[in-house]
Scaffold this motif. Sequence first.
Motif, short mmCIF file in Angstrom:
data_model
loop_
_atom_site.label_atom_id
_atom_site.label_comp_id
_atom_site.label_asym_id
_atom_site.label_seq_id
_atom_site.Cartn_x
_atom_site.Cartn_y
_atom_site.Cartn_z
N ARG A 26 74.24 98.94 139.80
CA ARG A 26 73.65 97.77 139.16
C ARG A 26 74.78 96.90 138.61
NH1 ARG A 26 75.06 98.45 134.14
NH2 ARG A 26 74.77 100.39 133.01
N PRO A 27 74.47 95.63 138.28
CA PRO A 27 75.50 94.79 137.68
C PRO A 27 75.93 95.35 136.32
CG PRO A 27 73.65 93.47 138.45
CD PRO A 27 73.23 94.90 138.54
N PHE A 28 77.16 95.05 135.95
CA PHE A 28 77.66 95.43 134.63
C PHE A 28 76.99 94.58 133.56
CE2 PHE A 28 81.07 97.58 136.76
CZ PHE A 28 81.48 98.55 135.84
N CYS A 29 76.96 95.11 132.33
CA CYS A 29 76.49 94.36 131.16
C CYS A 29 77.32 94.80 129.96
CB CYS A 29 75.00 94.59 130.93
SG CYS A 29 74.58 96.30 130.54
N MET A 30 77.22 94.08 128.88
CA MET A 30 78.02 94.40 127.69
C MET A 30 77.68 95.77 127.11
SD MET A 30 80.44 92.34 127.35
CE MET A 30 81.10 92.94 125.81
N ASP A 43 77.65 98.36 128.62
CA ASP A 43 78.54 99.30 129.30
C ASP A 43 79.90 99.41 128.61
OD1 ASP A 43 76.76 99.90 131.43
OD2 ASP A 43 77.33 98.02 132.42
N VAL A 68 84.44 91.59 130.95
CA VAL A 68 83.72 90.32 131.09
C VAL A 68 84.25 89.49 132.24
CG1 VAL A 68 83.21 88.11 129.97
CG2 VAL A 68 82.97 90.25 128.69
N ILE A 119 81.69 91.11 134.87
CA ILE A 119 80.41 90.50 134.48
C ILE A 119 80.31 89.03 134.89
CG2 ILE A 119 78.94 89.86 132.53
CD1 ILE A 119 79.88 92.40 131.11
N LYS A 120 81.36 88.27 134.69
CA LYS A 120 81.31 86.81 134.89
C LYS A 120 80.91 86.42 136.31
CE LYS A 120 85.10 84.18 134.93
NZ LYS A 120 86.31 83.52 134.41
N PRO A 174 79.40 88.47 139.22
CA PRO A 174 78.96 89.82 139.54
C PRO A 174 78.77 90.17 141.01
CG PRO A 174 77.11 88.51 138.81
CD PRO A 174 78.34 87.64 138.66
#
Length: 180
Positions: A21-25, A27, A59, A63-64, A66
């Motif tokens: 899945r995409p990364f998020c904060m 994590d 980030v 994240i920025k 993805p």
Amino acid sequence: MDRWIALAKSAFMEGERVYLRPFCMADFPDFLEMTQTKENARYIFPKGLTKEQAEYLLVHDWIKEPLGKWAIVEKSTQAFLGAIRLEAFKEKKASADLAYVIRRSAWNKGYASECVRLMSQKAFEEWQLKTLRIVTHRDNKASQKVAQKAGFHHHSSFKGSDRYTHRTEWYEVFRLERPR
């Protein structure tokens, strides 16, 4: 279909024991721990990251933008296991490099091999890539073993500059071609 649209449609992927899945904060604590574990940081992350530098890396590198980048999560526990990404896209050749890191506590459990096989299948069947490469440091025998277990074959060796330390290192290139 456009390769980037196909990648966008693959933001969430599921394997036998993991999902991507995409990364998020959220994590960040696990990502920080992974970047500060000596065995993980050795090949992937810049040396000596502060908390602020690790947050910036998460980030700005994960994240920025993805597309082509995923967090690896264990299905049964929801535990963060690592990261996997496609990089060095060559549109005309329909090729890309695959890079991954598994946190130390999850080594030797087959997670990296499962993720590389899943990514290879998607790359050839859905993203229309023709070639995938895995480039490892010469002394990173564990990543070389993962590549070989996933069907990649040793292709070449080269001497180049490490992207973080800028030291000259030897690298091994493993390739997998789309089945005909």
